[in-house]
Design a protein around this motif. Sequence first.
Motif, PDB file in Angstrom:
ATOM      1  N   HIS B 217       0.835  -1.205   0.000  1.00  0.00           N
ATOM      2  CA  HIS B 217       0.000   0.000   0.000  1.00  0.00           C
ATOM      3  C   HIS B 217       0.864   1.246   0.000  1.00  0.00           C
ATOM      4  O   HIS B 217       1.807   1.377   0.768  1.00  0.00           O
ATOM      5  CB  HIS B 217      -0.928   0.008   1.217  1.00  0.00           C
ATOM      6  CG  HIS B 217      -1.816   1.220   1.222  1.00  0.00           C
ATOM      7  ND1 HIS B 217      -2.777   1.443   0.255  1.00  0.00           N
ATOM      8  CD2 HIS B 217      -1.859   2.282   2.050  1.00  0.00           C
ATOM      9  CE1 HIS B 217      -3.380   2.585   0.486  1.00  0.00           C
ATOM     10  NE2 HIS B 217      -2.836   3.131   1.595  1.00  0.00           N
ATOM     11  N   ILE B 218       0.519   2.143  -0.909  1.00  0.00           N
ATOM     12  CA  ILE B 218       1.289   3.381  -1.027  1.00  0.00           C
ATOM     13  C   ILE B 218       0.360   4.550  -0.759  1.00  0.00           C
ATOM     14  O   ILE B 218      -0.752   4.618  -1.306  1.00  0.00           O
ATOM     15  CB  ILE B 218       1.884   3.515  -2.453  1.00  0.00           C
ATOM     16  CG1 ILE B 218       2.782   2.299  -2.757  1.00  0.00           C
ATOM     17  CG2 ILE B 218       2.668   4.812  -2.603  1.00  0.00           C
ATOM     18  CD1 ILE B 218       2.852   1.951  -4.218  1.00  0.00           C
ATOM     19  N   GLU B 219       0.823   5.491   0.082  1.00  0.00           N
ATOM     20  CA  GLU B 219       0.046   6.705   0.388  1.00  0.00           C
ATOM     21  C   GLU B 219       0.712   7.871  -0.308  1.00  0.00           C
ATOM     22  O   GLU B 219       1.937   8.031  -0.267  1.00  0.00           O
ATOM     23  CB  GLU B 219       0.030   6.959   1.905  1.00  0.00           C
ATOM     24  CG  GLU B 219      -0.914   6.053   2.685  1.00  0.00           C
ATOM     25  CD  GLU B 219      -2.383   6.493   2.593  1.00  0.00           C
ATOM     26  OE1 GLU B 219      -2.650   7.649   2.168  1.00  0.00           O
ATOM     27  OE2 GLU B 219      -3.256   5.659   2.906  1.00  0.00           O
ATOM     28  N   LEU B 220      -0.125   8.659  -0.921  1.00  0.00           N
ATOM     29  CA  LEU B 220       0.378   9.835  -1.623  1.00  0.00           C
ATOM     30  C   LEU B 220      -0.240  11.062  -0.982  1.00  0.00           C
ATOM     31  O   LEU B 220      -1.454  11.123  -0.816  1.00  0.00           O
ATOM     32  CB  LEU B 220      -0.032   9.751  -3.105  1.00  0.00           C
ATOM     33  CG  LEU B 220       0.889  10.328  -4.170  1.00  0.00           C
ATOM     34  CD1 LEU B 220       2.298   9.758  -4.054  1.00  0.00           C
ATOM     35  CD2 LEU B 220       0.302  10.030  -5.550  1.00  0.00           C
ATOM     36  N   THR B 221       0.580  12.024  -0.582  1.00  0.00           N
ATOM     37  CA  THR B 221       0.046  13.276  -0.042  1.00  0.00           C
ATOM     38  C   THR B 221       0.795  14.433  -0.668  1.00  0.00           C
ATOM     39  O   THR B 221       2.029  14.426  -0.727  1.00  0.00           O
ATOM     40  CB  THR B 221       0.221  13.333   1.488  1.00  0.00           C
ATOM     41  OG1 THR B 221      -0.221  12.086   2.035  1.00  0.00           O
ATOM     42  CG2 THR B 221      -0.570  14.477   2.094  1.00  0.00           C
ATOM     43  N   GLY B 223       1.493  15.223  -3.558  1.00  0.00           N
ATOM     44  CA  GLY B 223       2.428  14.934  -4.625  1.00  0.00           C
ATOM     45  C   GLY B 223       3.681  14.214  -4.177  1.00  0.00           C
ATOM     46  O   GLY B 223       4.681  14.188  -4.892  1.00  0.00           O
ATOM     47  N   ARG B 224       3.660  13.709  -2.970  1.00  0.00           N
ATOM     48  CA  ARG B 224       4.818  12.941  -2.505  1.00  0.00           C
ATOM     49  C   ARG B 224       4.346  11.624  -1.916  1.00  0.00           C
ATOM     50  O   ARG B 224       3.228  11.538  -1.396  1.00  0.00           O
ATOM     51  CB  ARG B 224       5.544  13.693  -1.394  1.00  0.00           C
ATOM     52  CG  ARG B 224       6.339  14.896  -1.864  1.00  0.00           C
ATOM     53  CD  ARG B 224       6.895  15.615  -0.628  1.00  0.00           C
ATOM     54  NE  ARG B 224       7.555  16.843  -0.992  1.00  0.00           N
ATOM     55  CZ  ARG B 224       8.815  16.896  -1.402  1.00  0.00           C
ATOM     56  NH1 ARG B 224       9.527  15.804  -1.481  1.00  0.00           N
ATOM     57  NH2 ARG B 224       9.359  18.054  -1.715  1.00  0.00           N
ATOM     58  N   VAL B 225       5.235  10.632  -1.998  1.00  0.00           N
ATOM     59  CA  VAL B 225       4.935   9.355  -1.339  1.00  0.00           C
ATOM     60  C   VAL B 225       5.203   9.544   0.145  1.00  0.00           C
ATOM     61  O   VAL B 225       6.316   9.861   0.546  1.00  0.00           O
ATOM     62  CB  VAL B 225       5.805   8.205  -1.891  1.00  0.00           C
ATOM     63  CG1 VAL B 225       5.531   6.925  -1.124  1.00  0.00           C
ATOM     64  CG2 VAL B 225       5.536   8.026  -3.386  1.00  0.00           C
ATOM     65  N   THR B 226       4.109   9.413   0.923  1.00  0.00           N
ATOM     66  CA  THR B 226       4.296   9.634   2.364  1.00  0.00           C
ATOM     67  C   THR B 226       4.337   8.324   3.125  1.00  0.00           C
ATOM     68  O   THR B 226       4.687   8.272   4.295  1.00  0.00           O
ATOM     69  CB  THR B 226       3.161  10.523   2.912  1.00  0.00           C
ATOM     70  OG1 THR B 226       1.911   9.997   2.444  1.00  0.00           O
ATOM     71  CG2 THR B 226       3.310  11.947   2.431  1.00  0.00           C
ATOM     72  N   SER B 227       3.934   7.245   2.456  1.00  0.00           N
ATOM     73  CA  SER B 227       3.973   5.954   3.154  1.00  0.00           C
ATOM     74  C   SER B 227       3.993   4.871   2.098  1.00  0.00           C
ATOM     75  O   SER B 227       3.279   4.953   1.080  1.00  0.00           O
ATOM     76  CB  SER B 227       2.708   5.838   4.043  1.00  0.00           C
ATOM     77  OG  SER B 227       2.372   4.479   4.196  1.00  0.00           O
ATOM     78  N   ASP B 228       4.809   3.859   2.272  1.00  0.00           N
ATOM     79  CA  ASP B 228       4.868   2.740   1.333  1.00  0.00           C
ATOM     80  C   ASP B 228       5.156   1.488   2.143  1.00  0.00           C
ATOM     81  O   ASP B 228       6.214   1.332   2.740  1.00  0.00           O
ATOM     82  CB  ASP B 228       5.987   3.002   0.305  1.00  0.00           C
ATOM     83  CG  ASP B 228       6.017   1.930  -0.774  1.00  0.00           C
ATOM     84  OD1 ASP B 228       5.335   0.881  -0.616  1.00  0.00           O
ATOM     85  OD2 ASP B 228       6.709   2.152  -1.789  1.00  0.00           O
ATOM     86  N   SER B 229       4.138   0.584   2.185  1.00  0.00           N
ATOM     87  CA  SER B 229       4.281  -0.612   3.031  1.00  0.00           C
ATOM     88  C   SER B 229       5.439  -1.497   2.579  1.00  0.00           C
ATOM     89  O   SER B 229       6.039  -2.206   3.351  1.00  0.00           O
ATOM     90  CB  SER B 229       2.971  -1.407   3.022  1.00  0.00           C
ATOM     91  OG  SER B 229       2.692  -1.838   1.714  1.00  0.00           O
ATOM     92  N   ALA B 232       8.558  -0.854   4.335  1.00  0.00           N
ATOM     93  CA  ALA B 232       8.605  -1.407   5.691  1.00  0.00           C
ATOM     94  C   ALA B 232       8.922  -2.892   5.656  1.00  0.00           C
ATOM     95  O   ALA B 232       9.742  -3.401   6.396  1.00  0.00           O
ATOM     96  CB  ALA B 232       7.257  -1.166   6.372  1.00  0.00           C
ATOM     97  N   ARG B 233       8.192  -3.591   4.667  1.00  0.00           N
ATOM     98  CA  ARG B 233       8.325  -5.049   4.644  1.00  0.00           C
ATOM     99  C   ARG B 233       9.662  -5.492   4.070  1.00  0.00           C
ATOM    100  O   ARG B 233      10.270  -6.434   4.526  1.00  0.00           O
ATOM    101  CB  ARG B 233       7.223  -5.635   3.751  1.00  0.00           C
ATOM    102  CG  ARG B 233       5.915  -5.822   4.483  1.00  0.00           C
ATOM    103  CD  ARG B 233       5.084  -6.901   3.796  1.00  0.00           C
ATOM    104  NE  ARG B 233       5.112  -6.796   2.341  1.00  0.00           N
ATOM    105  CZ  ARG B 233       4.101  -6.308   1.640  1.00  0.00           C
ATOM    106  NH1 ARG B 233       3.028  -5.866   2.239  1.00  0.00           N
ATOM    107  NH2 ARG B 233       4.188  -6.269   0.340  1.00  0.00           N
ATOM    108  N   GLU B 234      10.014  -4.826   3.004  1.00  0.00           N
ATOM    109  CA  GLU B 234      11.217  -5.307   2.322  1.00  0.00           C
ATOM    110  C   GLU B 234      12.274  -4.204   2.294  1.00  0.00           C
ATOM    111  O   GLU B 234      12.398  -3.488   1.310  1.00  0.00           O
ATOM    112  CB  GLU B 234      10.874  -5.688   0.873  1.00  0.00           C
ATOM    113  CG  GLU B 234       9.939  -6.883   0.779  1.00  0.00           C
ATOM    114  CD  GLU B 234       9.464  -7.091  -0.644  1.00  0.00           C
ATOM    115  OE1 GLU B 234      10.188  -6.710  -1.585  1.00  0.00           O
ATOM    116  OE2 GLU B 234       8.339  -7.579  -0.807  1.00  0.00           O
ATOM    117  N   PRO B 235      12.964  -4.057   3.358  1.00  0.00           N
ATOM    118  CA  PRO B 235      13.998  -3.027   3.363  1.00  0.00           C
ATOM    119  C   PRO B 235      15.029  -3.337   2.287  1.00  0.00           C
ATOM    120  O   PRO B 235      15.326  -4.492   1.995  1.00  0.00           O
ATOM    121  CB  PRO B 235      14.632  -3.174   4.770  1.00  0.00           C
ATOM    122  CG  PRO B 235      13.967  -4.298   5.454  1.00  0.00           C
ATOM    123  CD  PRO B 235      12.999  -4.937   4.550  1.00  0.00           C
ATOM    124  N   ALA B 236      15.543  -2.308   1.714  1.00  0.00           N
ATOM    125  CA  ALA B 236      16.447  -2.479   0.587  1.00  0.00           C
ATOM    126  C   ALA B 236      17.698  -3.266   0.963  1.00  0.00           C
ATOM    127  O   ALA B 236      18.220  -3.138   2.031  1.00  0.00           O
ATOM    128  CB  ALA B 236      16.856  -1.106   0.034  1.00  0.00           C
TER     129      ALA B 236
END
Lengths: 255, 236, 408
Positions: B217-221, B223-229, B232-236
Amino acid sequence: MFLVSRRSGLAAALLAGALAIAGPAAAADATALLKAAFDNWRGKSSRATIEMTIHRPAWERGLTMQSWTEGDDKALVRFTAPAKERGNATLKLGHETWIYNPKLNQTIKLPASMLAQSWLGSDFSYNDLAKAEDILTDYTHRITGTATVDGHTAYDIEAVPKPGAPVVWGKQAVRVRDDGVMLREAFYDQDMKLVRVMTTEKIGPLGGRPYPLVLVMRPADEPGRWTRIETTSAQFDVALPASLFTRSNLENPRG
Amino acid sequence: MPSEAPIVSCRGLKKRYRTGAVETVALNGVDLDIAPGDFATLAGPSGSGKTTLLNLIGGLDTPSEGEVVVDGVRLGELGKNALTDLRLRKIGFVFQAYNLIPVLSAVENVEFILQLQGVAPAERRARATAALKEVGLEGMEDRRPGFLSGGQQQRVAVARALVSRPSIVLADEPTANLDSKTAGELIDLMARLNAEAGASFLISTHDARVIARSRRHIELTDGRVTSDSAAAREPA
Amino acid sequence: MGGLSLLAPMAWRNLWRNPRRTWITLAVVAVGLYSILVFAALLDAWARSSRDAALDVLIGSGQVHAPRYLDDQTIAQRMAAPGARLRAVLDGPSVEGWADRVRTPAVIQSEYKTLPAELLGVRPARERAISVVPRDVSAGRYLAGDADGGIVLGAHLAKRLKTRLGKRVIVMAQDATGALAQRSFRVVGLYSASQEDEDRFAFTGIEPAQAMLGIGTDVSEISFKLADDAGAPATVAALKAAGPGLDVRPWTALAPLTAAMNSFMEAFVYIWLWIMFVLMAIGIVNTQLMAVFERVREFGLLQALGMRPRLVLAEVLLESALLIGLGVLAGAAAAVATVLAFSGGVDLHFLARGAEFFGAGHVLYPRLAPAQFAAVSALVWALGVLVALWPAGKAAGSSPAEVMSHAQ
């Protein structure tokens, strides 16, 4: 018909009065009678004053003219009244005719297309002037009867065009008095239907002889329409100057 | 399918609209990767830039700054025709409305994509019919959109979006006009097809139940990505 | 390209999404084309009729005269009867028929009237090959031979003269010496033509006319009719070479008014075509633009789904082409039906003799000119599609982003 040539004829007619009376007695030949009448009418020359009345159902008008003739092929007619027509003149020399119009100051040789036109609005056409003597040359003649009129013998002559003759009429019926006065001339179409008739309505002495003073031409199918010609004065066998029958005189009358 | 190369990669995406003297910033620096097989939802308030982002990823619009790479192709380097062809072959679309060509029947709407791809008529028909069967519309092939319910129309759209075997399906509020039961069924369908076909899904939505079923799930506020699950789940 | 297998049904079905608008456009195109085609056929019939009316009476495809005859159309400007060299060309394969004539202004006199006319001394056998007068004799007979001394008058002239078959008329004209010649002719026939011609021309045998006018065997003109009008310049040149010093002219020079009328008619058809086409174009653009504007989102969708703009353009053009094509078919079919229905002749007698004012005959015979019909129909169709490029361009220009941003 015979407008121009006729008035001169009476002089000759009366001059030849004795002859004329002798003629029919000798032989009632139709052609000779007609020819005699024409010959008698054609004086050597003439000078006359003529009044013409054109009558229509709605109006009537009069014209006065002077005419001069010499022989059978020279004639000049000049109108003197009314003012509107004064100076209009017609000159006939042999087979050619000229007309002069003073308003246009122009002389034209009469073209064939104008032959049918009315002469000054009357019931005569230029053609009647041009073909006046046709009846002698292009017809055969025969006497169909006689009558006594005013103590004269009058001959009824039927004239039928010769075959191929350039004549439109079916026939003409002419009544001629034994003294050379034509009393009546009727024109029939090719169905032998009367087209028009000219009658002599007054005979009187003129120049000391009987003369058809009043002639009336009537179209057959138009009652109330006629043209009357009255010769008021005439002199016959007068000497006329040669310059009279010329185109320059037509335009500029001398005397 | 662990960390393969992303199917979609957005870097520093900015999009500004100018209306007269007023400049509106729709996207203000978005970095986003969609992995093969992702089933992601995109949410955010009105004006947050969801539609703009989908448009840029789908090649329907061009960014003011930044770059979109789809399946290894930089969209900024493509001409209009090449971009159109890329949409045809690599991207499936499910729109909120006006999804279907009204004069074509259900099967023809699906076939349309295949025809544009140059697939032979017989194969076209077979694949389109199969795709419709897949979304549960067997027997409704010859119906025109006007004779299909809203849910059925969206199913046709889904069938059409998947028939060309795209790399990613972009869905812009696909359930917005549907009742909740139908919406649920549509999401189930998309989730199943995601699992079976392996195509990635990026779905913009307000619908909490849709979000609940997503794997990312991605949250956009603003014009920016404010949250991307996924972060959290798959750290780089 | 994916081919037209989906595009064609798509375009076809799109036509009927708004049947009322489609019918209106169809009607505009059909009525417009119908009016162009029928009008063209009528004008063509009219032009042909007036041309034939003018040419088939006397003119033919061209004429030969003495050098100054056309300035002075009298017997004074005559020429010798055609000699061997001239005859060689006239009897050649390019000439369908020819006739030499004596022709002079004349006056025709009956008991009641004297009217101007033109007297033509003709060779009846030759006239039959080039003139309609011999076969348009409505009463009596045409002349029997070169020596026939009868006269054939126009019916209207006879009526004006109050003469009729079997009666004599006197014809007067200037002879070779300029003196007045006159001759009596019996009316043997009456012909019907335009009133103007009926009043103008009177025919007799060439020999009586030559005798009356005293011109020996001289003639006034030679009229020739060509097997094929396209050969006119060559034949005129050949005749000029064969008759040095003679004036040889094609009909376009002899009847410039008729020639001008002829080309004016043609030009008028095209003027009419353009007027009607502009009206049609306005109708087409208007309805198609409306159709396109209503479907902006749809065009966006098509492009979003991967349809190239050019293909979108093709689809919209295809719609227009189908629509206009249907209208063209309907209009052309109706026009063909109309022309065929009236090919027996449109009787203008109700216009009485007013029609002659324009020089046409009484009955027009509209003729189907398949090449012209096809060409005009194709032109209208092509121009219509060309005009439809504008709305189609609008459609192809719609942005695919519209679909999403306009959603909801």
